[in-house]
Write an enzyme that holds these catalytic residues in place. Structure first.
Site, mmCIF file in Angstrom:
data_model
loop_
_atom_site.group_PDB
_atom_site.id
_atom_site.type_symbol
_atom_site.label_atom_id
_atom_site.label_comp_id
_atom_site.label_asym_id
_atom_site.label_seq_id
_atom_site.Cartn_x
_atom_site.Cartn_y
_atom_site.Cartn_z
ATOM 1 N N SER A 38 -52.895 29.306 103.239
ATOM 2 C CA SER A 38 -52.271 30.142 102.664
ATOM 3 C C SER A 38 -51.684 31.544 102.478
ATOM 4 O O SER A 38 -52.572 32.014 102.131
ATOM 5 C CB SER A 38 -52.010 29.722 101.292
ATOM 6 O OG SER A 38 -50.158 29.986 100.657
ATOM 7 N N HIS B 15 -50.513 27.804 106.188
ATOM 8 C CA HIS B 15 -49.354 27.108 105.314
ATOM 9 C C HIS B 15 -48.839 28.190 105.385
ATOM 10 O O HIS B 15 -49.078 29.360 104.611
ATOM 11 C CB HIS B 15 -50.606 26.471 103.709
ATOM 12 C CG HIS B 15 -49.774 26.401 102.768
ATOM 13 N ND1 HIS B 15 -49.113 24.848 102.754
ATOM 14 C CD2 HIS B 15 -48.610 27.095 102.081
ATOM 15 C CE1 HIS B 15 -48.101 24.500 102.076
ATOM 16 N NE2 HIS B 15 -47.817 25.633 101.221
ATOM 17 N N ASP C 229 -45.479 29.799 102.672
ATOM 18 C CA ASP C 229 -44.962 29.008 101.752
ATOM 19 C C ASP C 229 -43.666 30.494 101.175
ATOM 20 O O ASP C 229 -43.022 31.013 101.215
ATOM 21 C CB ASP C 229 -45.582 29.891 99.972
ATOM 22 C CG ASP C 229 -46.500 28.921 99.983
ATOM 23 O OD1 ASP C 229 -46.819 27.442 100.006
ATOM 24 O OD2 ASP C 229 -47.366 29.691 99.862
ATOM 25 N N MET D 191 -40.114 31.148 100.154
ATOM 26 C CA MET D 191 -39.723 31.152 98.498
ATOM 27 C C MET D 191 -38.469 31.510 98.404
ATOM 28 O O MET D 191 -37.316 32.950 98.675
ATOM 29 C CB MET D 191 -40.131 31.470 97.332
ATOM 30 C CG MET D 191 -41.624 30.642 97.235
ATOM 31 S SD MET D 191 -42.894 31.373 95.587
ATOM 32 C CE MET D 191 -44.039 30.643 96.580
ATOM 33 N N HIS E 175 -43.712 25.210 104.013
ATOM 34 C CA HIS E 175 -43.801 24.984 102.372
ATOM 35 C C HIS E 175 -42.402 25.317 102.069
ATOM 36 O O HIS E 175 -42.359 26.437 101.257
ATOM 37 C CB HIS E 175 -44.974 24.910 101.576
ATOM 38 C CG HIS E 175 -44.445 24.436 100.307
ATOM 39 N ND1 HIS E 175 -45.277 25.432 99.177
ATOM 40 C CD2 HIS E 175 -43.609 23.617 99.410
ATOM 41 C CE1 HIS E 175 -45.119 24.001 98.117
ATOM 42 N NE2 HIS E 175 -43.993 23.325 98.283
ATOM 43 N N MET F 295 -39.779 25.833 99.349
ATOM 44 C CA MET F 295 -39.859 26.393 97.936
ATOM 45 C C MET F 295 -38.502 26.508 97.882
ATOM 46 O O MET F 295 -37.913 27.850 97.251
ATOM 47 C CB MET F 295 -41.052 26.839 97.234
ATOM 48 C CG MET F 295 -42.255 26.082 97.097
ATOM 49 S SD MET F 295 -43.392 26.867 96.807
ATOM 50 C CE MET F 295 -43.809 27.684 98.735
ATOM 51 N N MET G 216 -48.641 19.238 94.558
ATOM 52 C CA MET G 216 -48.682 20.685 94.507
ATOM 53 C C MET G 216 -49.584 20.535 92.470
ATOM 54 O O MET G 216 -49.440 19.389 91.757
ATOM 55 C CB MET G 216 -47.817 21.547 93.533
ATOM 56 C CG MET G 216 -46.660 21.904 94.409
ATOM 57 S SD MET G 216 -47.228 22.586 95.981
ATOM 58 C CE MET G 216 -47.599 23.962 94.583
ATOM 59 N N ASP H 181 -52.071 21.125 97.036
ATOM 60 C CA ASP H 181 -51.455 22.672 96.906
ATOM 61 C C ASP H 181 -51.496 23.549 95.675
ATOM 62 O O ASP H 181 -50.897 22.885 94.223
ATOM 63 C CB ASP H 181 -50.436 22.979 97.768
ATOM 64 C CG ASP H 181 -49.930 24.771 98.297
ATOM 65 O OD1 ASP H 181 -50.562 25.358 97.870
ATOM 66 O OD2 ASP H 181 -48.421 24.620 98.156
HETATM 67 C C1 DX5 Z 1 -47.841 28.511 95.473
HETATM 68 C C2 DX5 Z 1 -47.341 28.383 96.376
HETATM 69 C C3 DX5 Z 1 -49.436 27.944 96.872
HETATM 70 C C4 DX5 Z 1 -50.278 28.870 97.183
HETATM 71 C C5 DX5 Z 1 -51.404 28.608 96.823
HETATM 72 O O1 DX5 Z 1 -46.549 28.702 94.789
HETATM 73 O O2 DX5 Z 1 -47.176 26.699 97.089
HETATM 74 O O3 DX5 Z 1 -49.052 27.276 98.442
HETATM 75 O O4 DX5 Z 1 -49.467 30.053 97.930
HETATM 76 O O5 DX5 Z 1 -51.726 29.681 96.235
HETATM 77 P P1 DX5 Z 1 -53.579 29.775 95.614
HETATM 78 O O6 DX5 Z 1 -54.578 28.414 96.651
HETATM 79 O O7 DX5 Z 1 -54.156 30.645 95.209
HETATM 80 O O8 DX5 Z 1 -53.197 28.436 94.330
HETATM 81 ZN ZN ZN Z 2 -47.294 25.971 99.402
#
Ligand code: DX5
Ligand code: ZN
Length: 215
Positions: free
Chosen positions: A10, A34, A36, A38, A65, A67, A137, A171
């Site tokens: 990630s 990965h 993220d 947001m 991903h 969000m 999650m 995740d």
């Molecule tokens: C959180 C993200 C994750 C995050 C995981 O909302 O969806 O993908 O990057 O990070 P770690 O592995 O540090 O928990």
């Molecule tokens: Zn994620």
């Protein structure tokens, strides 16, 4: 057939000021990236948009991903720059969810649905046979570096018991102490941010994750 085990790094925990060199450093060791996305609305954090994803230079499959509150509007902007797109099932009614999955599949990517820790797998039922993967999650979506919530992996166990044979991605809070719990429950794609990019020796960090899977 048992789904293949993959580690997805990630980039949320990478240094965005030198993103491509961070990615190149982990590329020989991990299986996927990965990303993220947001929007400060579905989750209380803002990260990156398609302009940045377009600039990612990698041979690895890119797993986006989303969000965000309106994945239907933005998924087309990512689809040319990634192989997998997930969005959150809890955003939509049963009817709308089916339409959203169908619409996203038309973009030519693998489609997954994500579930926050407090959301049941029953939300996936109407479309489960259409999904390429499910993202469970193991922390609440929004931030890297949170603590793994062990109860969430019961959902992984239940999905496998129900016969789901696609990929199950886990995740949040994945590290050498937690990864094998998710593996034993039936997950096969493991997202790790802090446990890879938060470590000085990234090669060793990935090795420790893989070693933990062997035990
Ligand atoms: C959180 C993200 C994750 C995050 C995981 O909302 O969806 O993908 O990057 O990070 P770690 O592995 O540090 O928990
Ligand atoms: Zn994620």
């Amino acid at each position: 057939m048992k789904s293949s085990i993959r580690i997805s790094a990630s980039i949320l925990s990478a240094d965005f000021g030198k993103l491509n060199s961070e990615i190149q450093e982990v590329e020989p060791f991990v299986d996927m990236l990965h990303v993220d996305v947001m929007d400060g609305h579905f989750v209380p954090n803002l990260t990156i948009g398609p302009a940045v994803v377009k600039c990612i230079n990698t041979k690895l499959p890119v797993d986006v991903h989303l969000m965000i509150s309106d994945p239907g509007k933005y998924a087309p902007e990512f689809s040319g720059h990634c192989q997998m797109i997930s969005f959150h099932a809890e955003l939509f009614s049963r009817e709308k969810l089916a339409a959203m999955v169908k619409q996203t599949k038309k973009l030519g990517v693998k489609v997954g649905l994500a579930l926050n820790p407090d959301k049941p797998i029953s939300l996936l039922e109407p479309v489960i046979d259409k999904l390429d993967y499910i993202l469970i999650m193991s922390v609440f979506a929004g931030f890297g570096g949170q603590k793994f919530i062990p109860e969430t992996i019961e959902k992984i166990r239940a999905l496998r018991a129900r016969g789901f044979s696609g990929d199950i991605e886990v995740d949040g809070g994945i590290n050498p102490d937690t990864i094998h719990l998710a593996y034993e429950a039936g997950a096969n794609i493991f997202v790790a941010g802090n446990a890879i990019f938060g470590q000085a020796d990234r090669k060793k960090a990935v090795r420790l994750l893989r070693q933990s899977l062997m035990h």
